[in-house]
Design a protein around this motif. Structure first.
Motif, PDB file in Angstrom:
ATOM      1  N   UNK A 285       0.843  -1.205   0.000  1.00 16.63           N
ATOM      2  CA  UNK A 285       0.000   0.000   0.000  1.00 16.63           C
ATOM      3  C   UNK A 285       0.876   1.251   0.000  1.00 16.63           C
ATOM      4  N   UNK A 286       1.952   1.231   0.779  1.00 11.79           N
ATOM      5  CA  UNK A 286       2.881   2.361   0.816  1.00 11.79           C
ATOM      6  C   UNK A 286       3.529   2.565  -0.548  1.00 11.79           C
ATOM      7  N   UNK A 287       3.910   1.447  -1.191  1.00 18.09           N
ATOM      8  CA  UNK A 287       4.529   1.542  -2.510  1.00 18.09           C
ATOM      9  C   UNK A 287       3.548   2.127  -3.524  1.00 18.09           C
ATOM     10  N   UNK A 288       2.266   1.776  -3.388  1.00 18.76           N
ATOM     11  CA  UNK A 288       1.251   2.326  -4.281  1.00 18.76           C
ATOM     12  C   UNK A 288       1.201   3.840  -4.179  1.00 18.76           C
ATOM     13  N   UNK A 289       1.219   4.350  -2.934  1.00 17.44           N
ATOM     14  CA  UNK A 289       1.210   5.797  -2.736  1.00 17.44           C
ATOM     15  C   UNK A 289       2.479   6.434  -3.283  1.00 17.44           C
ATOM     16  N   UNK A 290       3.607   5.755  -3.094  1.00 16.22           N
ATOM     17  CA  UNK A 290       4.885   6.246  -3.607  1.00 16.22           C
ATOM     18  C   UNK A 290       4.843   6.392  -5.126  1.00 16.22           C
ATOM     19  N   UNK A 291       4.327   5.364  -5.809  1.00 14.00           N
ATOM     20  CA  UNK A 291       4.278   5.388  -7.270  1.00 14.00           C
ATOM     21  C   UNK A 291       3.349   6.489  -7.772  1.00 14.00           C
ATOM     22  N   UNK A 292       2.201   6.646  -7.111  1.00  7.97           N
ATOM     23  CA  UNK A 292       1.258   7.688  -7.527  1.00  7.97           C
ATOM     24  C   UNK A 292       1.864   9.083  -7.359  1.00  7.97           C
ATOM     25  N   UNK A 293       2.519   9.298  -6.219  1.00 13.10           N
ATOM     26  CA  UNK A 293       3.154  10.595  -5.970  1.00 13.10           C
ATOM     27  C   UNK A 293       4.294  10.838  -6.944  1.00 13.10           C
ATOM     28  N   UNK A 294       5.122   9.805  -7.141  1.00 10.24           N
ATOM     29  CA  UNK A 294       6.272   9.944  -8.031  1.00 10.24           C
ATOM     30  C   UNK A 294       5.827  10.254  -9.454  1.00 10.24           C
ATOM     31  N   UNK A 295       4.845   9.491  -9.947  1.00 11.86           N
ATOM     32  CA  UNK A 295       4.362   9.722 -11.301  1.00 11.86           C
ATOM     33  C   UNK A 295       3.803  11.122 -11.479  1.00 11.86           C
ATOM     34  N   UNK A 296       3.044  11.575 -10.490  1.00  6.73           N
ATOM     35  CA  UNK A 296       2.472  12.926 -10.570  1.00  6.73           C
ATOM     36  C   UNK A 296       3.522  14.011 -10.591  1.00  6.73           C
ATOM     37  N   UNK A 297       4.547  13.868  -9.739  1.00  6.62           N
ATOM     38  CA  UNK A 297       5.608  14.883  -9.687  1.00  6.62           C
ATOM     39  C   UNK A 297       6.421  14.886 -10.968  1.00  6.62           C
ATOM     40  N   UNK A 298       6.755  13.693 -11.461  1.00  3.96           N
ATOM     41  CA  UNK A 298       7.552  13.625 -12.695  1.00  3.96           C
ATOM     42  C   UNK A 298       6.793  14.224 -13.877  1.00  3.96           C
ATOM     43  N   UNK A 299       5.489  14.014 -13.918  1.00  2.00           N
ATOM     44  CA  UNK A 299       4.700  14.606 -14.996  1.00  2.00           C
ATOM     45  C   UNK A 299       4.675  16.122 -14.896  1.00  2.00           C
ATOM     46  N   UNK A 300       4.638  16.633 -13.668  1.00  2.00           N
ATOM     47  CA  UNK A 300       4.560  18.087 -13.487  1.00  2.00           C
ATOM     48  C   UNK A 300       5.859  18.785 -13.863  1.00  2.00           C
ATOM     49  N   UNK A 301       7.007  18.091 -13.740  1.00  2.00           N
ATOM     50  CA  UNK A 301       8.278  18.745 -14.100  1.00  2.00           C
ATOM     51  C   UNK A 301       8.783  18.315 -15.479  1.00  2.00           C
ATOM     52  N   UNK A 302       7.998  17.468 -16.155  1.00  2.00           N
ATOM     53  CA  UNK A 302       8.387  17.050 -17.503  1.00  2.00           C
ATOM     54  C   UNK A 302       8.436  18.240 -18.459  1.00  2.00           C
ATOM     55  N   UNK A 303       7.565  19.206 -18.216  1.00  2.00           N
ATOM     56  CA  UNK A 303       7.491  20.372 -19.104  1.00  2.00           C
ATOM     57  C   UNK A 303       8.745  21.208 -19.136  1.00  2.00           C
ATOM     58  N   UNK A 304       9.574  21.105 -18.085  1.00  2.00           N
ATOM     59  CA  UNK A 304      10.824  21.874 -18.085  1.00  2.00           C
ATOM     60  C   UNK A 304      12.024  20.986 -18.402  1.00  2.00           C
ATOM     61  N   UNK A 305      11.765  19.804 -18.949  1.00  2.00           N
ATOM     62  CA  UNK A 305      12.849  18.960 -19.439  1.00  2.00           C
ATOM     63  C   UNK A 305      13.240  17.808 -18.548  1.00  2.00           C
TER      64      UNK A 305
END
Length: 401
Positions: A285-305
């Motif tokens: 369950x903790x890993x699930x939250x980690x993956x969701x948070x990680x994916x969201x953050x990486x998508x948000x900073x993808x726009x700056x490279x």
């Protein structure tokens, strides 16, 4: 009879924990000096001819024949005729076999070839206790023992990987990667913070509490509109590694158990990611939250490279007890969802690994005679199977079979 109510005197928490921290540090240093006299540095045991043969990828008889013919380094021989080699001698044997081997397709020195990219593997998990540091240490050491040039980076301010390699951050005062990441004019080259280890072919960038400063300085730098340094924070490890690109084949990064700027900077520098997970419901369950948070953050900073382009990523089940029914169910649950992303081998839970850790050692450092043989062999078989599978993925990224 009235019993007087005893009131504990008030304490200054900050002063007391500082005193206790210093006390623990002093005691650990005393233990270190007792274990590694006279200069308090770690040595490394001898490896049996069977171990040497496994790491070299040849038969034990082949090594014995080389010795009898007077070829290669001279091993240590006991009165009963048992041969053993130092790690340095195994490297000599590797070079000898590579030069004098009978086959054209087998390479005993697995260094990068022209066109092969530096492999950067980040070992991550959001939850502590998943075996992340133990996995990183054994992988880095296995890579070195199998002939690779390896740089281990301890990116966790708690510095467990650093401690496993015989250093005590608060006493040794070794600089951390923060010195190569900082935003001011005191930034150093990563070359200045790399330290050798007791394993030939393996260097380390130690950690210390100063690494935490990166978490505070990065948002401040990002808010400075006069400089792009902070907004491009995710390039800092990549840029640092370019200075030593020609010196290593593989970099293994032990990330902190939190999703901060250190972890994000490591991930964007990575060619591969290994996610460790203990097969328990709360951990998944903790890993699930980690993956969701990680994916969201990486998508948000993808726009700056900040794009994470990987050769591979895998989930590694750690501290696994095959006879535990609920754990086996959890492994089956994960395999059903992520079959292609799961390592085929699991890291079994073993008292041999945990007991070695008590003396700040890995299983590759302790001698088989110190444990019940079946316990040691089971743990070593699991370690080598996991690490061998990871080496195959690394070589596949280089286009090798």
């Amino acid at each position: 009879m009235n019993v007087a109510h005893i009131v504990e005197p008030s304490i200054d928490f900050d002063e007391e924990i500082l005193q206790q921290g210093e006390l623990i540090s002093d005691k650990l240093n005393m233990l270190r000096i007792e274990q590694y006299p006279p200069d308090a540095e770690k040595g490394l045991r001898l490896f049996s001819s069977a171990e040497a043969a496994e790491f070299l990828g040849v038969t034990q008889n082949h090594i014995k024949k080389l010795h009898l013919e007077g070829k290669g380094p001279v091993p240590h021989v006991t009165q009963s005729g048992r041969r053993s080699y130092t790690a340095e001698q195994m490297m000599e044997l590797r070079v000898f076999l590579d030069k004098h081997g009978r086959t054209d397709f087998k390479r005993y020195v697995p260094h990068r070839r022209p066109g092969d990219a530096l492999q950067v593997i980040s070992v991550v998990n959001f939850k502590g206790g998943s075996g992340k540091t133990t996995t990183t240490a054994h992988l880095a050491q296995y890579l070195a023992l199998t002939g690779h040039r390896v740089l281990a980076i301890d990116l966790d301010p708690q510095a467990s990987l650093t401690a496993l390699h015989g250093m005590q951050p608060e006493l040794d005062k070794n600089p951390s990667l923060f010195e190569a990441l900082r935003y001011d004019d005191q930034r150093k080259s990563i070359k200045e913070v790399i330290q050798p280890t007791n394993f030939p072919g393996l260097d380390i960038v130690p950690a210390n509490l100063e690494l935490q400063e990166y978490e505070y300085e990065t948002p401040l730098a990002a808010s400075n509109k006069q400089s792009p340094e902070g907004r491009l924070f995710f390039t800092r490890i990549s840029r640092a590694l370019k200075e030593v690109d020609d010196q290593y084949d593989v970099v293994v990064i032990d990330c902190p158990p939190q999703l901060g700027y250190l972890t994000l900077t490591a991930l964007t520098a990575s060619t591969s990611v290994l996610i460790t997970v203990h097969p328990q419901m709360l951990d998944i369950m903790s890993m699930s939250q980690f993956l969701l948070m990680l994916g969201g953050i990486l998508q948000s900073i993808k726009g700056v490279g900040a794009r994470v382009r990987l050769n591979w990523f895998r989930y590694l089940v750690t501290r696994y007890e095959p006879t535990d029914g609920p754990q086996a169910q959890m492994v089956g649950f994960m395999q059903a969802m992520f079959n292609k992303r799961m390592l085929a081998n699991q890291m079994v839970k073993s008292t041999a690994i945990s007991d070695a850790g008590i003396t700040k050692q890995t299983l590759y450092e302790v001698d088989r005679s110190q444990f019940t043989r079946s316990t040691y062999d089971r743990a070593m078989e699991s370690l080598n199977a996991v690490n061998g599978e990871l080496v195959e993925l690394i070589h596949k990224a280089w286009g090798r079979k």
